[in-house]
Design an enzyme around this catalytic site. Structure first.
Site, PDB file in Angstrom:
ATOM      1  N   GLU A 143       0.827  -1.213   0.000  1.00 13.48           N
ATOM      2  CA  GLU A 143       0.000   0.000   0.000  1.00 13.48           C
ATOM      3  C   GLU A 143       0.858   1.259   0.000  1.00 13.48           C
ATOM      4  O   GLU A 143       0.602   2.207  -0.745  1.00 13.48           O
ATOM      5  CB  GLU A 143      -0.929   0.049   1.223  1.00 13.48           C
ATOM      6  CG  GLU A 143      -1.907  -1.091   1.322  1.00 13.48           C
ATOM      7  CD  GLU A 143      -1.399  -2.222   2.221  1.00 13.48           C
ATOM      8  OE1 GLU A 143      -0.251  -2.683   2.027  1.00 13.48           O
ATOM      9  OE2 GLU A 143      -2.172  -2.638   3.089  1.00 13.48           O
ATOM     10  N   CYS A 161      -2.960  -2.764   7.376  1.00 14.74           N
ATOM     11  CA  CYS A 161      -2.523  -2.695   8.769  1.00 14.74           C
ATOM     12  C   CYS A 161      -2.748  -1.269   9.277  1.00 14.74           C
ATOM     13  O   CYS A 161      -3.055  -0.357   8.495  1.00 14.74           O
ATOM     14  CB  CYS A 161      -1.052  -3.093   8.877  1.00 14.74           C
ATOM     15  SG  CYS A 161       0.093  -1.830   8.249  1.00 14.74           S
ATOM     16  N   CYS A 207      -0.612   1.397   7.382  1.00 12.71           N
ATOM     17  CA  CYS A 207      -1.099   1.669   6.029  1.00 12.71           C
ATOM     18  C   CYS A 207      -2.444   2.388   6.063  1.00 12.71           C
ATOM     19  O   CYS A 207      -2.686   3.298   5.257  1.00 12.71           O
ATOM     20  CB  CYS A 207      -1.185   0.374   5.232  1.00 12.71           C
ATOM     21  SG  CYS A 207       0.444  -0.333   4.866  1.00 12.71           S
TER      22      CYS A 207
END
Length: 155
Positions: free
Chosen positions: A61, A89, A92
């Site tokens: 990402e 996560c 990100c």
């Protein structure tokens, strides 16, 4: 968050899955991401490169965000969407909020490390300045299978 079980002939998630498979072939955890511009064009695509670059922030990402910002000449990706094979996560998710991504489409859930539907649920925090639309479960079976096969082969 809206749950989408399938998305017919989605070329963006197909590209993200291809990026995940390429990451696996490099020995990286197989996660792929694609940034799509407001005209429907793929602006950036990436897979994890944490091991290769020896950089714990080299998530698919973040690499895709950086490349899309470079290509578009802006620190904001307003009007852009992100397709990613695994729930982002917390790191990100926060970066996606800072980038002002319009929508996030993700594949597999990440109960242990996710930051959107699991864990800290970044977009639900009152301190989150931008909340993108989130759609989960896009090609989730395929995305989860790529991850499962990768980790099974490492054991």
């Amino acid at each position: 968050m809206v749950r989408a079980m399938t998305l017919k002939a989605n070329p963006y998630m197909a590209q993200a899955l291809a990026e995940a498979e390429a990451a696996a072939s490099r020995g990286e955890v197989p996660v792929g991401a694609v940034v799509v511009g407001d005209a429907g064009e793929i602006v950036a695509a990436a897979g994890n490169r944490i091991v290769e670059w020896k950089d714990p922030t080299a998530h698919a990402e973040l690499i895709a965000i950086r490349e899309a910002c470079r290509v578009l000449g802006s620190e904001r990706l307003t009007g852009c969407d992100l397709y990613v094979t695994l729930e982002p996560c917390p790191m990100c998710a926060q970066a996606l909020a800072f980038a002002r991504i319009r929508r996030i489409y993700f594949g597999a859930d990440d109960p242990k490390g996710g930051g959107v539907e699991h864990g800290p649920r970044i977009f639900a925090q009152p301190t989150c300045h931008h909340r993108p639309e989130v759609y989960g479960g896009i090609a989730a079976t395929k995305a989860a299978a790529i991850l499962k096969d990768f980790f099974a082969a490492r054991r």
